[in-house]
Design a protein around this motif. Structure first.
Motif, mmCIF file in Angstrom:
data_model
loop_
_atom_site.group_PDB
_atom_site.id
_atom_site.type_symbol
_atom_site.label_atom_id
_atom_site.label_comp_id
_atom_site.label_asym_id
_atom_site.label_seq_id
_atom_site.Cartn_x
_atom_site.Cartn_y
_atom_site.Cartn_z
ATOM 1 N N HIS A 174 -9.821 21.246 5.487
ATOM 2 C CA HIS A 174 -10.062 20.745 6.736
ATOM 3 C C HIS A 174 -8.910 20.209 7.286
ATOM 4 C CE1 HIS A 174 -11.921 18.186 9.492
ATOM 5 N NE2 HIS A 174 -11.294 16.941 8.895
ATOM 6 N N LYS A 175 -7.986 19.556 6.548
ATOM 7 C CA LYS A 175 -6.576 19.111 6.890
ATOM 8 C C LYS A 175 -5.738 20.104 7.537
ATOM 9 C CE LYS A 175 -6.643 15.705 3.217
ATOM 10 N NZ LYS A 175 -6.060 15.048 2.001
ATOM 11 N N CYS A 176 -5.703 21.516 6.815
ATOM 12 C CA CYS A 176 -4.822 22.503 7.294
ATOM 13 C C CYS A 176 -5.503 22.886 8.770
ATOM 14 C CB CYS A 176 -4.983 23.590 6.310
ATOM 15 S SG CYS A 176 -3.950 23.368 4.874
ATOM 16 N N LYS A 177 -6.809 23.120 8.855
ATOM 17 C CA LYS A 177 -7.193 23.369 10.194
ATOM 18 C C LYS A 177 -6.896 22.512 11.374
ATOM 19 C CE LYS A 177 -11.328 26.065 8.603
ATOM 20 N NZ LYS A 177 -12.994 26.142 8.663
ATOM 21 N N LEU A 178 -7.035 20.949 10.769
ATOM 22 C CA LEU A 178 -6.779 20.236 11.839
ATOM 23 C C LEU A 178 -5.143 20.133 12.145
ATOM 24 C CD1 LEU A 178 -7.438 17.574 13.436
ATOM 25 C CD2 LEU A 178 -7.053 16.031 11.381
ATOM 26 N N PRO B 131 12.441 13.735 2.283
ATOM 27 C CA PRO B 131 11.196 14.697 2.450
ATOM 28 C C PRO B 131 10.290 14.662 1.434
ATOM 29 C CG PRO B 131 13.724 15.855 2.825
ATOM 30 C CD PRO B 131 13.783 14.347 2.334
ATOM 31 N N SER B 132 10.562 14.130 0.389
ATOM 32 C CA SER B 132 9.659 14.214 -0.820
ATOM 33 C C SER B 132 8.517 13.359 -0.517
ATOM 34 C CB SER B 132 10.095 13.746 -2.164
ATOM 35 O OG SER B 132 10.811 12.378 -1.940
ATOM 36 N N LEU B 133 8.579 12.322 0.357
ATOM 37 C CA LEU B 133 7.690 11.386 0.866
ATOM 38 C C LEU B 133 6.355 12.265 1.642
ATOM 39 C CD1 LEU B 133 9.529 8.352 1.924
ATOM 40 C CD2 LEU B 133 8.557 8.523 -0.091
ATOM 41 N N TRP B 134 6.746 13.281 2.199
ATOM 42 C CA TRP B 134 6.014 14.178 2.931
ATOM 43 C C TRP B 134 4.713 14.831 2.472
ATOM 44 C CZ3 TRP B 134 5.380 13.845 8.223
ATOM 45 C CH2 TRP B 134 6.705 13.553 8.956
ATOM 46 N N LYS B 135 3.312 14.273 2.940
ATOM 47 C CA LYS B 135 2.327 15.084 2.339
ATOM 48 C C LYS B 135 1.518 15.299 3.438
ATOM 49 C CE LYS B 135 3.646 13.226 -1.865
ATOM 50 N NZ LYS B 135 4.014 13.960 -2.714
ATOM 51 N N LEU B 136 0.503 16.355 3.045
ATOM 52 C CA LEU B 136 -0.507 16.814 4.168
ATOM 53 C C LEU B 136 -1.123 15.845 5.033
ATOM 54 C CD1 LEU B 136 -1.089 19.781 5.218
ATOM 55 C CD2 LEU B 136 -2.790 19.829 3.715
ATOM 56 N N ASP B 137 -1.621 14.758 4.379
ATOM 57 C CA ASP B 137 -2.156 13.646 4.834
ATOM 58 C C ASP B 137 -1.253 13.074 6.120
ATOM 59 O OD1 ASP B 137 -4.508 13.802 3.252
ATOM 60 O OD2 ASP B 137 -4.164 12.087 1.948
ATOM 61 N N LEU B 138 0.010 12.739 5.638
ATOM 62 C CA LEU B 138 0.917 12.414 6.771
ATOM 63 C C LEU B 138 0.868 13.298 7.833
ATOM 64 C CD1 LEU B 138 3.849 11.120 4.771
ATOM 65 C CD2 LEU B 138 1.767 9.838 5.391
ATOM 66 N N CYS B 139 0.880 14.594 7.788
ATOM 67 C CA CYS B 139 1.149 15.325 9.013
ATOM 68 C C CYS B 139 -0.001 15.157 9.969
ATOM 69 C CB CYS B 139 1.029 16.833 8.465
ATOM 70 S SG CYS B 139 2.498 17.439 7.286
ATOM 71 N N SER C 85 0.901 -1.285 0.103
ATOM 72 C CA SER C 85 -0.019 0.054 -0.008
ATOM 73 C C SER C 85 0.737 1.180 -0.074
ATOM 74 C CB SER C 85 -1.018 0.077 1.306
ATOM 75 O OG SER C 85 -1.917 1.101 1.098
ATOM 76 N N ASP C 86 0.180 2.419 0.289
ATOM 77 C CA ASP C 86 1.117 3.909 0.394
ATOM 78 C C ASP C 86 1.759 3.868 1.764
ATOM 79 O OD1 ASP C 86 -0.909 4.423 1.740
ATOM 80 O OD2 ASP C 86 -1.725 5.695 0.276
ATOM 81 N N ILE C 87 2.490 4.799 1.812
ATOM 82 C CA ILE C 87 2.993 5.408 3.195
ATOM 83 C C ILE C 87 2.182 5.858 3.937
ATOM 84 C CG2 ILE C 87 3.537 7.649 2.329
ATOM 85 C CD1 ILE C 87 6.091 7.571 4.023
ATOM 86 N N LYS C 88 1.031 6.290 3.680
ATOM 87 C CA LYS C 88 -0.074 6.721 4.717
ATOM 88 C C LYS C 88 -0.688 5.768 5.512
ATOM 89 C CE LYS C 88 -4.532 9.209 5.181
ATOM 90 N NZ LYS C 88 -5.288 8.131 5.835
ATOM 91 N N ASN C 89 -1.034 4.650 4.723
ATOM 92 C CA ASN C 89 -1.628 3.283 5.419
ATOM 93 C C ASN C 89 -0.495 2.849 6.429
ATOM 94 O OD1 ASN C 89 -3.877 3.645 4.306
ATOM 95 N ND2 ASN C 89 -3.365 2.303 2.435
ATOM 96 N N SER C 90 0.877 2.803 5.966
ATOM 97 C CA SER C 90 1.941 2.148 6.765
ATOM 98 C C SER C 90 2.092 3.082 8.105
ATOM 99 C CB SER C 90 3.266 2.331 6.084
ATOM 100 O OG SER C 90 3.111 1.657 4.615
ATOM 101 N N LEU C 91 1.844 4.417 8.063
ATOM 102 C CA LEU C 91 1.924 5.275 9.263
ATOM 103 C C LEU C 91 0.656 4.974 10.231
ATOM 104 C CD1 LEU C 91 3.429 8.736 8.224
ATOM 105 C CD2 LEU C 91 3.875 7.172 10.162
ATOM 106 N N ASP C 92 -0.476 4.397 9.121
ATOM 107 C CA ASP C 92 -1.722 4.591 10.216
ATOM 108 C C ASP C 92 -1.584 2.993 10.938
ATOM 109 O OD1 ASP C 92 -3.460 6.538 9.587
ATOM 110 O OD2 ASP C 92 -4.228 5.782 7.568
ATOM 111 N N SER C 93 -1.126 2.134 10.428
ATOM 112 C CA SER C 93 -0.671 0.892 11.043
ATOM 113 C C SER C 93 0.305 0.874 12.046
ATOM 114 C CB SER C 93 -0.238 -0.048 10.272
ATOM 115 O OG SER C 93 0.840 -0.026 9.612
#
Length: 657
Positions: A616-620, A550-558, A521-529
């Motif tokens: 919404h992500k920025c507010k969070l 640093p290129s792996l970082w996305k707003l979702d990960l934050c 899967s993607d890195i977001k799911n890895s961090l979720d797990s």
């Protein structure tokens, strides 16, 4: 009659079992080159005579492992700094503690005695340098300027300056009379381990983990030369007494340098491992190193080592013409003016780049001094060295060099008895003064002896999860208890290892689970797990990988990582705090402008689902960053590199206010 001439250039002098646990610090007396002091995780300082097998004196009183040692020029005093930040000064002739100097908030990394005044300088992991008046038991100045641990301190030959080397890659020169920073030398690209003044000229040498030795002019405040070709970090340096060359200690080798121009006169292979200190006696260089509980000493015959571009006297053959030695260049720079009296006390009215302090003795300090003891363990050697009948020569005889072993015999010397057993072989001591080996069992390096201060402790000092020192030690029942047989000893060792193996096995399984998600899967799911596993160590392992790209970082990960970063910044483990700071810095640099722009932008016209999701992500993220900013503010007052890291983060987060 033919006289046998040794052809050895370097040899091992001896190996001693210096402490009942790991040795943590070793220093040679520079006055005679024959006195050795060792500090250990057993919180003791032991005094030895180089080449003699038995401990002369054992100094107790510290309650945490010894981190730094230094002997004064006439070898009458010794100062020891501990992991807790406490400093004690002992009078070796009187065999008693002289002063306890509290004030540092972290490990004592470096110490040095003033050449003729009764002052001591100390450098610490708390990044501060303190100047102490030993007679008055007070701190005269606290010099602030380094941002990481101060690893080495040296007073100038005239006693007016002190040079400091630190992990922040800099060398600083401080004026003691004015109480301020004179100059900062930059150029090293790694932690600076050692610094040393030329004995005569306005010249300073520094050695670093970047594998370079640099020479600095103290009149023009500029680099004279730099020797860069070495393959291992520089561990210690020492100028020849006449100032003609510099000796540098590396892993298993000694190198001899000149600086105008920079050149290497000779490389001597010495099997001393990680050499800890150097001294010169009788045209012989003495080097000491330590590993676990043993300390080894080595000798290099300087008569067989080139000190200039000419050939040394011991190597000249009959068929070779004499070559005049290269001028040392002493006329190029100013010579130190050594005053006939002790230096004037620094003026406390000047506070630029320093903080003046005065410490008044307390009852707690008095109690510490009463609890500090000097146990004489070898009466005969003690009287010979520290209380001689003829007061003209107080130190061991210096007229005889250490003899080299025959060519056909190994250079290894005899192993001495442990300090706790040294007194057993001395019949001159009363029985009640003998040290009791049973009452002082070895202290494992994982014991939690460190006090609550400092707030930032290196990860290597933390007690492993689930382990205690008692897991590795047999229960002491009586003095006559027999030694453990092999099976019982192995059982005691396994008792602690099993707990650690369970912890590591669990961590490995969790990482395998995260890696399986990463591959499918993607890195977001890895961090979720990783977050779902609820194991911060797994989150740290994953962030250490992501931080390198640093290129792996996305707003979702934050949105996933920021709550975990808040936990990491409040962790008691240094490595967790460091990872949290690195991740937060990356997030602030890459996403904070986007977050603030989104929150301050006017509302969009019409329906824009992707923009609404991003808003919404920025507010969070903004809400989470506000929570973290409170943690950063509280931590920004810390000393050391973490304090500076938190202060940098605080500046980056200023726009949140």
């Amino acid at each position: 009659m033919a006289v046998a001439v040794t052809t050895k250039t370097a040899w091992k002098l001896q190996e001693i079992m210096a402490h009942s646990s790991n040795v943590s610090s070793v220093v040679l007396g520079k006055g005679s080159g024959r006195m050795l002091a060792t500090g250990g995780d057993d919180c003791r300082v032991n005094i030895w005579s180089v080449s003699k097998p038995n401990c002369i004196m054992s100094l107790t009183g510290h309650t945490t492992p010894i981190e730094s040692l230094q002997v004064n020029p006439n070898e009458k005093l010794i100062v020891a700094g501990s992991r807790s930040g406490s400093i004690r000064v002992w009078d070796l002739e009187a065999a008693k503690v002289l002063r306890t100097l509290p004030g540092h908030k972290a490990n004592i990394c470096s110490l040095h005695f003033h050449p003729f005044g009764s002052f001591v300088a100390s450098g610490s992991l708390d990044t501060n340098i303190k100047l102490w008046d030993v007679r008055r038991k007070g701190c005269i100045f606290t010099f602030k300027g380094h941002t990481e641990a101060v690893r080495c301190l040296r007073f100038s030959p005239d006693g007016k300056w002190v040079a400091s080397a630190a992990d922040d890659h800099t060398v600083k020169l401080w004026d003691l009379t004015a109480g301020k920073l004179m100059f900062e030398f930059t150029g090293h690209t790694g932690p600076v381990n050692v610094v040393e003044f030329h004995p005569n000229e306005y010249l300073l040498a520094s050695g670093s983990s970047d594998r370079t030795v640099r020479f600095w002019d103290l009149e023009k405040f500029q680099v004279v030369s730099c020797i860069e070709e070495e393959a291992t970090p520089v561990r210690c340096v020492l100028f020849n007494p006449d100032g003609c060359c510099l000796y540098s200690g590396f892993q298993d080798s000694l190198r001899v340098y000149g600086w105008e121009p920079e050149r290497c006169f000779d490389v001597v292979l010495v099997n001393w491992g990680k050499v800890a200190d150097l001294s010169i006696s009788n045209n012989q260089l003495i080097g000491v190193s330590f590993a676990q509980s043993t300390v080894s000493s080595f000798v290099v015959d300087l008569s067989r080592v080139p000190k200039s571009d000419s050939v040394p006297h011991g190597l000249i053959r009959d068929d070779q013409p004499l070559v005049p030695p290269t001028p040392t260049g002493s006329s190029l720079r100013r010579i130190y003016d050594r005053p006939s009296t002790s230096c004037s006390k620094p003026q406390s009215r000047v506070k630029h780049n320093s903080e003046s302090e005065r410490h008044s003795p307390s009852s707690e300090d008095d109690r510490d001094e009463k609890e500090s003891k000097a146990e004489i363990q070898n009466q005969e050697d003690y009287k010979e060295i520290f209380q001689p009948k003829n007061a003209i020569c107080r130190t061991p005889p210096r007229n005889e060099p250490f003899p080299a072993p025959p060519e056909d015999e190994p250079g290894a010397a005899k192993e001495a008895v442990k300090p706790s057993q040294a007194a057993d072989v001395q019949t001159s001591l009363p029985k009640q003064e003998l040290p009791d080996p049973v009452q002082r069992p070895p202290i494992a390096s994982s014991t939690s002896l460190t006090r609550t201060e400092p707030s930032v402790i290196p990860a290597a000092r933390n007690e492993p999860i689930g382990l205690k020192a008692s897991d590795f030690l047999p229960a002491v029942k009586s003095q006559s208890q027999t030694e453990l047989v092999d099976e019982e000893a192995m059982s005691q060792i396994r008792k602690g290892h099993e707990t650690m193996c369970v912890v590591l096995t669990s961590r490995h399984k969790n990482l395998d689970a995260v890696r399986a998600v990463w591959s499918t899967s993607d890195i977001k799911n890895s961090l979720d797990s990783a977050v779902a596993i609820n194991d911060l160590s797994v989150v740290v392992d994953l962030l250490n990988i992501v931080n390198q790209k640093p290129s792996l970082w996305k707003l979702d990960l934050c949105t996933i990582v920021l709550p975990q970063i808040e936990k990491l910044l409040q962790s008691k483990y240094e490595s967790y705090v460091q990872t949290g700071c690195t991740s937060l810095k990356l997030i602030l640099q890459r996403f904070l402008p986007l977050i603030t722009d989104m929150l301050t932008a006017p509302p969009s016209v019409g329906v824009d689902i992707s923009r609404e999701e991003r808003l919404h992500k920025c507010k969070l993220c903004y809400k989470q960053l506000k929570n973290i900013s409170n943690v950063v503010k509280n931590k920004s007052g810390l000393s050391g590199r973490h304090g500076s890291a938190f202060r940098e983060l605080l500046l980056l987060m200023a726009v949140l206010d």
